[in-house]
Design an enzyme around this catalytic site. Sequence first.
Site, PDB file in Angstrom:
ATOM      1  CG  ASP A  94     -16.279  16.104   2.690  1.00 22.35           C
ATOM      2  OD1 ASP A  94     -15.725  15.067   3.071  1.00 22.35           O
ATOM      3  OD2 ASP A  94     -15.670  17.076   2.214  1.00 22.35           O
ATOM      4  CG  LEU A  95     -16.172  19.224   8.103  1.00 19.72           C
ATOM      5  CD1 LEU A  95     -15.250  19.400   9.309  1.00 19.72           C
ATOM      6  CD2 LEU A  95     -17.486  19.964   8.327  1.00 19.72           C
ATOM      7  CG  ASP A 137     -12.926  16.251   6.026  1.00 15.77           C
ATOM      8  OD1 ASP A 137     -13.024  15.109   5.541  1.00 15.77           O
ATOM      9  OD2 ASP A 137     -12.633  17.252   5.345  1.00 15.77           O
TER      10      ASP A 137
END
Length: 217
Positions: A94-95, A137
């Site tokens: 996960d960004l 994202d």
Amino acid sequence: MRTVAAAGLVAGGSSTGLLLLADRRDAVPGTDALELLELLATVAAAALHAADTVVALRRRAATDPLTGLGHHATFQAALARAHRRPSTAVVVCDLDGFKALNDTYGHQHGDAVLRRVADALRGAVRRGDELFRIGGDEFAALVVVGSEAEALEAGARLRAAVAEAGLGVTASVGVAVPGQDEPESAALARADRALYRVKAEGRDGVALADAPAAVSA
């Protein structure tokens, strides 16, 4: 060969090759033979074009249009195939900071960042591994490993690839190696919990999931 006749394979406005007929004898093809050759070339070109179109449609249906990676449904199908092999680790990524970046610079910039993140992650996985974009994202990988240490190393490569891309975002990564007979949903949930642990501890890191719960007889 002493005689060769050729007809172009053209369909959909593009050439895909040539249809060649050859003979060891000296021969001058008649009009009927040449027309038949052209007809065969037309049919062959149409068949090849249709096959290419089917392949392209299947590929498009199985991939995320922004990044070209497999999407969530493709990931779930691949996970279902792989989860009973303990040598396949589930890695979720996960960004960190993407929403703020997207809100500040706009969605076009955000999309460009996602494409470049996907490129960076592609460079961090090995042949035989599979990479997916499973959410806005969020990315995931199915990585062939020989141990939990190797799985953790694979997660570290993904985290480092995002950091080294210099895109203004980092990555939190959770890793799980499925247990024997563990459902794929449970392995994914453990990887997610490991990711949330990284988020809670400051982000931009990698965590190995806790051991799977014992399966009752």
